[in-house]
Write an enzyme that holds these catalytic residues in place. Structure first.
Site, PDB file in Angstrom:
ATOM      1  N   TYR A  76      28.411 -13.823  34.747  1.00  0.00           N
ATOM      2  CA  TYR A  76      27.683 -14.137  35.978  1.00  0.00           C
ATOM      3  C   TYR A  76      28.681 -14.453  37.091  1.00  0.00           C
ATOM      4  O   TYR A  76      28.514 -14.031  38.231  1.00  0.00           O
ATOM      5  CB  TYR A  76      26.738 -15.323  35.753  1.00  0.00           C
ATOM      6  CG  TYR A  76      25.706 -15.049  34.691  1.00  0.00           C
ATOM      7  CD1 TYR A  76      24.544 -14.330  34.980  1.00  0.00           C
ATOM      8  CD2 TYR A  76      25.883 -15.492  33.376  1.00  0.00           C
ATOM      9  CE1 TYR A  76      23.599 -14.055  34.002  1.00  0.00           C
ATOM     10  CE2 TYR A  76      24.940 -15.222  32.395  1.00  0.00           C
ATOM     11  CZ  TYR A  76      23.808 -14.509  32.717  1.00  0.00           C
ATOM     12  OH  TYR A  76      22.876 -14.236  31.741  1.00  0.00           O
ATOM     13  N   ASN A 121      15.423  -9.306  36.480  1.00  0.00           N
ATOM     14  CA  ASN A 121      15.517  -7.844  36.453  1.00  0.00           C
ATOM     15  C   ASN A 121      14.232  -7.285  35.836  1.00  0.00           C
ATOM     16  O   ASN A 121      13.931  -7.552  34.682  1.00  0.00           O
ATOM     17  CB  ASN A 121      16.736  -7.438  35.613  1.00  0.00           C
ATOM     18  CG  ASN A 121      16.781  -5.964  35.304  1.00  0.00           C
ATOM     19  OD1 ASN A 121      16.168  -5.137  35.973  1.00  0.00           O
ATOM     20  ND2 ASN A 121      17.512  -5.628  34.254  1.00  0.00           N
ATOM     21  N   CYS A 145      20.908  -5.717  32.086  1.00  0.00           N
ATOM     22  CA  CYS A 145      21.147  -7.147  32.273  1.00  0.00           C
ATOM     23  C   CYS A 145      21.632  -7.809  30.982  1.00  0.00           C
ATOM     24  O   CYS A 145      22.233  -8.881  31.027  1.00  0.00           O
ATOM     25  CB  CYS A 145      19.900  -7.833  32.808  1.00  0.00           C
ATOM     26  SG  CYS A 145      18.403  -7.520  31.869  1.00  0.00           S
ATOM     27  N   HIS A 146      21.400  -7.166  29.841  1.00  0.00           N
ATOM     28  CA  HIS A 146      21.863  -7.722  28.565  1.00  0.00           C
ATOM     29  C   HIS A 146      23.389  -7.726  28.472  1.00  0.00           C
ATOM     30  O   HIS A 146      23.948  -8.400  27.619  1.00  0.00           O
ATOM     31  CB  HIS A 146      21.257  -6.943  27.384  1.00  0.00           C
ATOM     32  CG  HIS A 146      21.579  -5.493  27.385  1.00  0.00           C
ATOM     33  ND1 HIS A 146      20.868  -4.570  28.123  1.00  0.00           N
ATOM     34  CD2 HIS A 146      22.540  -4.793  26.726  1.00  0.00           C
ATOM     35  CE1 HIS A 146      21.374  -3.364  27.923  1.00  0.00           C
ATOM     36  NE2 HIS A 146      22.394  -3.475  27.081  1.00  0.00           N
ATOM     37  N   GLU A 182      25.288  -1.290  21.163  1.00  0.00           N
ATOM     38  CA  GLU A 182      26.244  -0.629  22.042  1.00  0.00           C
ATOM     39  C   GLU A 182      27.698  -0.852  21.618  1.00  0.00           C
ATOM     40  O   GLU A 182      28.610  -0.317  22.249  1.00  0.00           O
ATOM     41  CB  GLU A 182      26.061  -1.140  23.484  1.00  0.00           C
ATOM     42  CG  GLU A 182      24.713  -0.762  24.064  1.00  0.00           C
ATOM     43  CD  GLU A 182      24.551  -1.257  25.493  1.00  0.00           C
ATOM     44  OE1 GLU A 182      25.512  -1.805  26.073  1.00  0.00           O
ATOM     45  OE2 GLU A 182      23.439  -1.085  26.028  1.00  0.00           O
TER      46      GLU A 182
END
Length: 164
Positions: free
Chosen positions: A100, A124, A132-133, A159
């Site tokens: 952030y 979001n 956003c993850h 991912e």
């Protein structure tokens, strides 16, 4: 009018929404702020080309492919500040994470605005596709995912992201 479609994902059912031209929402079941960007009622409309394209995108994503969010017409609704933050989220590559604080720095704002960035990330309306993850706490901890921390961890593992 907003049209919706349900998508069965490994994380449970997802709700997709569009305005007929653009994808405007993607929420996990019981997600915080579910449907928050839609002032009008959500109406089933699974045959919309936009929703079908999003379904195809999700099929490829969950099968391990790396589809680009730019393949879809995205139109999340939010303030200019939130729009800025969501554009930065689209720049975070597959398998990478950022903080952030780093997003606040990239916006050219003071470090204390990491909380404001966190609020924008949390609101979001197009989860997963606008990734956003991929945003973690300053100490690289998993924090603040409106879809739940288990879902955030699952997506990051899917991912191959190293956040710890």
């Amino acid at each position: 009018m907003a049209y919706t479609m349900q998508y069965p994902s490994p994380l449970g059912p997802l709700t997709l929404a569009c305005d007929g031209q653009n994808l405007t929402g993607l929420w996990l079941k019981d997600q915080k702020y579910f449907g928050g960007s839609h002032p009008e009622e959500l109406t089933p409309g699974g045959d919309s080309p936009v929703l079908l394209a999003a379904r195809d995108w999700l099929d490829r994503y969950f099968s391990g492919a790396r589809p680009s969010p730019r393949e879809l017409p995205l139109a999340p609704q939010g303030s200019p500040f939130r729009q800025e933050v969501w554009k930065l989220l689209l720049e975070i590559p597959w398998g990478a994470v950022t903080t952030y604080r780093e997003l606040a720095r990239r916006l050219g704002r003071q470090p204390f605005s990491a909380q404001a960035v966190g609020g924008a990330v949390g609101h979001n309306p197009i989860s997963i596709i606008i990734p956003c993850h991929r945003v973690v706490g300053a100490n690289r901890s998993l924090t603040g995912y409106a879809g739940g921390l288990e879902a955030k961890e699952w997506l990051l593992r899917h991912e191959g992201a190293a956040w710890q």
